[in-house]
Each structure stands twice: as structure tokens, then as C-alpha cells.
Design a protein around this motif. Structure first.
Motif, PDB file in Angstrom:
ATOM      1  N   THR A 245       0.843  -1.188   0.000  1.00 62.56           N
ATOM      2  CA  THR A 245       0.000   0.000   0.000  1.00 62.56           C
ATOM      3  C   THR A 245       0.881   1.242   0.000  1.00 62.56           C
ATOM      4  O   THR A 245       1.824   1.340   0.792  1.00 62.56           O
ATOM      5  N   VAL A 247       1.243   5.151   0.793  1.00 63.44           N
ATOM      6  CA  VAL A 247       0.625   6.109   1.706  1.00 63.44           C
ATOM      7  C   VAL A 247       1.143   7.499   1.352  1.00 63.44           C
ATOM      8  O   VAL A 247       2.354   7.754   1.401  1.00 63.44           O
ATOM      9  N   TYR A 321       3.964  -1.063   3.740  1.00 64.81           N
ATOM     10  CA  TYR A 321       3.529   0.316   3.523  1.00 64.81           C
ATOM     11  C   TYR A 321       4.697   1.094   2.913  1.00 64.81           C
ATOM     12  O   TYR A 321       5.826   1.011   3.386  1.00 64.81           O
ATOM     13  N   ARG A 345      -3.139   0.565  -5.185  1.00 63.05           N
ATOM     14  CA  ARG A 345      -3.699   0.734  -3.849  1.00 63.05           C
ATOM     15  C   ARG A 345      -2.995   1.891  -3.168  1.00 63.05           C
ATOM     16  O   ARG A 345      -1.850   1.782  -2.741  1.00 63.05           O
ATOM     17  N   ILE A 347      -3.466   5.188  -0.315  1.00 55.20           N
ATOM     18  CA  ILE A 347      -4.257   5.823   0.752  1.00 55.20           C
ATOM     19  C   ILE A 347      -3.647   7.194   1.017  1.00 55.20           C
ATOM     20  O   ILE A 347      -2.440   7.312   1.260  1.00 55.20           O
TER      21      ILE A 347
END
Length: 349
Positions: A245, A247, A321, A345, A347
Motif C-alpha cells: 500500500t 501512503v 507500507y 492501492r 491511501i
């Protein structure tokens, strides 16, 4: 199949080894070799059976085009219908080097090499051993990255051995590559040259030579419905085994949020990893934090990306991450690969 593994000097490779590798290619076999970008898996670009072997060895979909590598600019004329003046200007500026150009192909290039397309992607690598290998072969080597399809591209011979040992006739070990991201791809079959894959050669660098260059609108977004004109446009690439993911946000907020997620995962008995930079690596509380280098050195970040993703595959982590890397010149190329590795993906915090 027993794979021959030979160490070579990347600048002055052994003539006997290169001759053996060239002979393997001439008879339709496969040789993995270093370039300045990533390691390539080479076969005779004019032999459809060799191209089919490449797809099979990688587990690569056969409609995903292969890049044809040449050692001399004159070789380009032998496989394309026309060379636009702007393409010649870019070749003068950036060949040999990490730039791939797409042209209308002529009848010499089999459809098996171009993924069924009437266009062909061509580059002249800036790696001395790679060009020597091309000259020892038929003069045209089709070569995608030398990895199992979907895995991070190989930047060291050990990565190639992990994926392809026993699947190909020979692996040439020339040490770590210099750039670490695949070449920039620009399409010359439309009215305006279009970048289909970002890389070390940026749009700004090209525009200083030939004027306006446009960017494919799907570069930073997944578009699985598009039939690829260039390698990597359609299929997911570079993915580590653990869920990755990205970030994005202000540094302090990213660190705080990721550390919170790490605590939650560890409470469930799960291990996490973090991809960071020299400036931030010490701020994260994960058991494994890997730095891509300093944000002041974006070439270091690019060079370490695939190696870091592969190193996580040997660790028992449930999730990874990663910070985002919107660096000034190579940021688009770095993020293009990282987004694909993460399956888009992202965030934002």
C-alpha cells in the motif's frame, strides 16, 4: 534444462563467453543479460519460435510486445518502414541509452515478437556487454525484463537466477545495473510523439530536442481494457508477495498513520514492512524498514526500487507500507512502477 551462468565484465566482456552466448541466440535459444536499465531475457527477434520461448519462460501473455534491441543505429532501417525526423533526432541525442521508440514494422519482424501488432518497439542499450551480445547474435535481440511475469524486474543477476534458473540456456552476470528502471518508451506512429512508459529519459529532456511530446493519459492509472502498444501497459507488474500500500500525505501524518497501522497489525500477530527514505526510515516502528536512499538522490531511489521489493519476498511480512516518491525528474517513472506493484492501492492521509 541446465542453465549456464557466467560472470562477465560489463565493459570488457570475455570474447569466448560472448561468442558462446551469441551462438545460443543464433540457434534459437535464450540468454539473460545485463543492460543499463534492468536485466533482459534475450532471444532472436527475427525468429518467431525464439519469441514464443521468451513468453513461455516468463509466463508472459503473448499479446504483450517485446522490445527489439539493436547495437548500431543503421540496424533500425532493417526492421521499420519509416524513421521520422524527430525519431532520428532523439536517437542522435539519447542512443545508446535508456530510450525505446515505436515505429511501423516491416515484414522482417514476426508478429510473435510484436504481440500481434504492426508496430515494433526498438532501443539501443547503453551497456557495452549488451551491445557486444547483440553483435554476436543476428543483430536483433527481442528482450523483455528477465523475470517471471508479474514479479519485480531484475536489477542483479541473482534476481534472474531466482526466477529463470532452469528455464533458459544462459545467464550472463554483469553485476548490478546502473539505472534500475526500464527504458522510457515513446510512440512515433501518431501525429505527436507519445510517451507510453516513463523512464530515465523524461518528457522534458525529449522536448528540448524535438519540441512537444504528449503523455498517455493512462500512464498513472490502471486501464486493463487497452490492448498494449508497448510492454507493460496492460498487465500488472512488479508485485511483491505481501500486500503493498502506498501512503501519501504530509511526512509527519504519514509516519503517524503508518505506525498506528503497524501497532494494529502486530496486535493481531502480523508483521509489517515499510519502504522509506534515509530521512524517514528511523521514524517508523516496523520490524523491517527498508530505505530507498535519500530524497536528494532520486537516481538512487530508482535504482533500489525493484531490489527492495524483491528483498521483502524473503521476509515473513503480511503487508508493506510505502511512502510515495514524487521526485522532480524521475518521480513519474518511479511512481508508475510503484503503483503497478501496489495494484494502484493508494491511501491519502
Amino acid at each position: 534444462m541446465e542453465t549456464i551462468i557466467e560472470k562477465i565484465d560489463p565493459v570488457h566482456p570475455d570474447f569466448a563467453i560472448m561468442g558462446q552466448a551469441g551462438e545460443i541466440l543464433r540457434r534459437g535459444g535464450l540468454v539473460a543479460f545485463p543492460t543499463e536499465t534492468v536485466y533482459g531475457l534475450g532471444g532472436d527477434a527475427l525468429n518467431p519460435e525464439a519469441s514464443e520461448k521468451i513468453y513461455k519462460a516468463k509466463g508472459r501473455p503473448s499479446d504483450n510486445p517485446l522490445i527489439v534491441h539493436i547495437a548500431d543505429r543503421e540496424a533500425l532501417e532493417g526492421i521499420v518502414k519509416e524513421i521520422p525526423a524527430k525519431a532520428l533526432a532523439l536517437a542522435e541525442a539519447f542512443w545508446p541509452g535508456p530510450l525505446t521508440m515505436i515505429f511501423e514494422k516491416n515484414g522482417r519482424v514476426p508478429l510473435a515478437t510484436t504481440g500481434g501488432l504492426d508496430t515494433v518497439a526498438v532501443r539501443m542499450p547503453g551497456h557495452a556487454a549488451a551491445r557486444e551480445l547483440i553483435r554476436r547474435s543476428t543483430g536483433y535481440i527481442a528482450a523483455p525484463s528477465a523475470n517471471v511475469s508479474g514479479r519485480p524486474s531484475p536489477t542483479k543477476a541473482v534476481h534472474v537466477i531466482e526466477d529463470l534458473n532452469g528455464r533458459v540456456e544462459m545467464i550472463l552476470d554483469g553485476g548490478a545495473v546502473g539505472i534500475g528502471l526500464e527504458s522510457t518508451i515513446v510512440d512515433f506512429t501518431g501525429q505527436t510523439p507519445m510517451i507510453l512508459r516513463p523512464g530515465y529519459i523524461s518528457g522534458g529532456m525529449m522536448e528540448r530536442v524535438i519540441g512537444p511530446v504528449c503523455m498517455d493519459r493512462g500512464l498513472m492509472a490502471e486501464d486493463s481494457s487497452v490492448r498494449p502498444k508497448a510492454p507493460g501497459m496492460k498487465y500488472r507488474h512488479y508485485a511483491p508477495k505481501a500486500e503493498l500500500t502506498i501512503v501519501e500525505g504530509e511526512e509527519n501524518r504519514v509516519v503517524e498513520t503508518v505506525n498506528g497501522w503497524i501497532r494494529e497489525k502486530e496486535a493481531l500477530g502480523l508483521r509489517c514492512g515499510v519502504i522509506a527514505t534515509d530521512e524517514t526510515a528511523g521514524l517508523y516502528r516496523a520490524e523491517t524498514v527498508m530505505s530507498m536512499g535519500s530524497r536528494e538522490d532520486e537516481e538512487s531511489i530508482a535504482r533500489h526500487l525493484f531490489d527492495v521489493l524483491r528483498r521483502f519476498d524473503f521476509l515473513d511480512v503480511a503487508c508493506i507500507y510505502s511512502e510515495s516518491f514524487h521526485t522532480p525528474r524521475m518521480g513519474q517513472a518511479i511512481m508508475n512502477r510503484l503503483l503497478k506493484a501496489a495494484g494502484h492501492r493508494v491511501i491519502r492521509v
